[in-house]
Motif scaffolding. Structure first.
Motif, short mmCIF file in Angstrom:
data_model
loop_
_atom_site.label_atom_id
_atom_site.label_comp_id
_atom_site.label_asym_id
_atom_site.label_seq_id
_atom_site.Cartn_x
_atom_site.Cartn_y
_atom_site.Cartn_z
N ALA A 63 0.75 -1.10 -0.07
CA ALA A 63 -0.04 -0.03 0.00
C ALA A 63 0.94 1.24 0.04
CB ALA A 63 -1.06 -0.17 1.26
N SER A 64 1.78 1.36 0.95
CA SER A 64 2.80 2.27 0.87
C SER A 64 3.58 2.79 -0.40
CB SER A 64 3.53 2.33 2.07
OG SER A 64 4.69 1.29 1.85
N ALA A 65 3.92 1.47 -0.97
CA ALA A 65 4.70 1.71 -2.30
C ALA A 65 3.51 2.17 -3.61
CB ALA A 65 5.18 0.15 -2.85
N ARG A 66 2.42 1.68 -3.54
CA ARG A 66 1.37 2.19 -4.39
C ARG A 66 1.02 3.84 -4.33
NH1 ARG A 66 -3.64 3.08 -3.12
NH2 ARG A 66 -3.83 1.68 -1.31
N VAL A 67 0.76 4.15 -2.84
CA VAL A 67 0.71 5.59 -2.75
C VAL A 67 1.92 6.32 -3.04
CG1 VAL A 67 0.67 7.25 -0.79
CG2 VAL A 67 -0.81 5.36 -0.81
N LEU A 68 3.11 5.96 -2.80
CA LEU A 68 4.33 6.65 -3.37
C LEU A 68 4.32 6.75 -4.63
CD1 LEU A 68 7.04 8.03 -2.10
CD2 LEU A 68 8.04 5.94 -3.03
N LYS A 69 4.20 5.54 -5.45
CA LYS A 69 4.27 5.80 -6.91
C LYS A 69 3.19 6.63 -7.67
CE LYS A 69 4.57 2.66 -11.15
NZ LYS A 69 4.26 1.14 -11.64
N GLU A 70 2.01 6.53 -7.18
CA GLU A 70 0.86 7.44 -7.54
C GLU A 70 1.32 8.98 -7.49
OE1 GLU A 70 -2.54 6.44 -5.45
OE2 GLU A 70 -2.80 4.46 -6.63
N LEU A 71 2.08 9.36 -6.23
CA LEU A 71 2.41 10.68 -6.06
C LEU A 71 3.70 10.84 -6.76
CD1 LEU A 71 2.26 13.43 -4.33
CD2 LEU A 71 3.75 12.29 -2.97
N ASN A 76 10.94 1.39 -5.46
CA ASN A 76 12.32 0.80 -5.00
C ASN A 76 13.12 1.97 -4.51
OD1 ASN A 76 11.73 -1.82 -6.16
ND2 ASN A 76 12.28 -1.07 -8.16
N LEU A 77 12.61 2.56 -3.58
CA LEU A 77 13.34 3.68 -2.78
C LEU A 77 13.33 3.24 -1.47
CD1 LEU A 77 11.13 7.04 -3.60
CD2 LEU A 77 13.61 6.46 -4.80
N VAL A 112 -0.64 3.78 9.46
CA VAL A 112 0.79 3.16 9.79
C VAL A 112 1.75 4.11 8.76
CG1 VAL A 112 2.12 0.90 9.27
CG2 VAL A 112 -0.14 0.79 9.59
N ALA A 113 2.46 4.69 9.70
CA ALA A 113 3.36 5.69 8.78
C ALA A 113 4.82 5.22 8.50
CB ALA A 113 3.66 6.78 9.79
N TYR A 114 5.04 5.60 7.27
CA TYR A 114 6.58 5.18 6.61
C TYR A 114 7.17 6.34 6.25
CZ TYR A 114 4.69 0.42 5.54
OH TYR A 114 4.29 -1.10 5.51
N TYR A 115 8.33 6.64 6.14
CA TYR A 115 9.08 7.49 5.49
C TYR A 115 10.03 6.95 4.45
CZ TYR A 115 13.31 6.76 8.79
OH TYR A 115 14.30 6.30 9.61
N PHE A 116 10.25 7.60 3.44
CA PHE A 116 10.81 7.50 2.14
C PHE A 116 12.05 8.42 1.81
CE2 PHE A 116 6.82 5.40 1.49
CZ PHE A 116 7.17 4.21 0.93
N LEU A 117 13.00 7.93 1.46
CA LEU A 117 14.23 9.04 1.12
C LEU A 117 14.67 9.03 -0.37
CD1 LEU A 117 16.87 7.62 3.89
CD2 LEU A 117 14.98 9.69 4.09
N LEU A 118 14.70 10.41 -0.83
CA LEU A 118 15.01 10.23 -1.96
C LEU A 118 15.66 11.68 -2.56
CD1 LEU A 118 12.57 12.67 -3.43
CD2 LEU A 118 11.26 10.45 -3.37
#
Length: 245
Positions: A63-71, A76-77, A112-118
């Protein structure tokens, strides 16, 4: 057929990006805007993290990967799930309730909270349908829900994590200077770092590779370029990345 949502479980994603020119740790936020039916009044006008309900067929990571990709369009981050937020009043602010009712969301939602780095410039915002925008961590706009708290806790986790694992290199270009690394750590930690001690520690690590290259297109004396080798890091049994400031 549309995927079925779990209406009281969501993921929220704190997307950290580093602007190497501005030496700024940024957060990617999306516009939350709602007008009255007659469009005579603005009911909600602020920013929020990107997030959405989890679908029944998904894991939380999916779910988090989907949300990130949509944004962002990216996959693969580096990501980390760091906390669940479920306070009874987390969606009960005045603007939040207007938004929740307009979208027919549940007022009692656990996220459920995630953080991503880019890298900040990895995201093309020109055609972004969510009106996403980067904000320096110290200059955040008015935020909806409990997203200020989520960002603050993500930042605290990032500060601790960056001292024990080499995750900061996810925020830097492939080739970087020691100044770039030091500026990034100072941006994350909010402290001044002892120049010589910090660089001596980093340069001594086998996975920080000195390149036969220097900066180009700079007015001052060009600095030595380095790169981080994940392959070398993964092969070292006693990684000992710990950096003390």
């Amino acid at each position: 057929m549309r995927a079925k949502e779990i209406l009281n479980v969501s993921v929220d994603c704190v997307v950290f990006g580093y602007d190497i020119k501005a030496k700024s740790l940024n957060v990617l936020l999306i516009k939350r805007y709602l007008e009255s039916v007659a469009k005579s009044n603005v009911l909600v006008d602020d920013y929020v993290l990107t997030g959405y309900h989890v679908y029944e067929h998904e894991t939380l990571d999916e779910a988090s990967a989907r949300v990130l990709k949509e944004l962002t369009g990216l996959t693969n981050l580096y990501k980390k799930q760091f906390k669940v937020f479920g306070a009874p009043d987390r969606l009960m602010g005045k603007s939040d309730q207007i938004w929740v009712k307009s979208k027919k969301f549940s007022s009692r939602t656990f996220t459920v909270a995630y953080y991503f780095l880019l890298k900040t410039n990895d995201v093309d915002l020109k055609a972004n349908q969510h009106k996403a925008k980067w904000f320096p961590l110290g200059e955040l706009p008015k935020l909806g829900f409990d997203h200020k708290k989520i960002i603050e806790e993500a930042h605290e986790d990032l500060k601790a994590k960056c001292l024990s694992e080499p995750i900061t290199f996810e925020l830097l270009p492939l080739k970087f200077t020691m100044n770039d690394v030091q500026d990034l750590y100072q941006s994350i930690l909010g402290v001044e770092i002892d120049n010589r001690n910090f660089r001596r520690k980093l340069i001594s690590r086998k996975y920080i590779i000195a390149l036969d290259e220097k900066q180009v297109g700079v007015s001052k004396k060009p600095a030595q370029l380095y790169m981080f080798s994940k392959d070398v890091y993964d092969k070292i049994s006693n990684k000992n990345y710990l950096i003390s400031m």
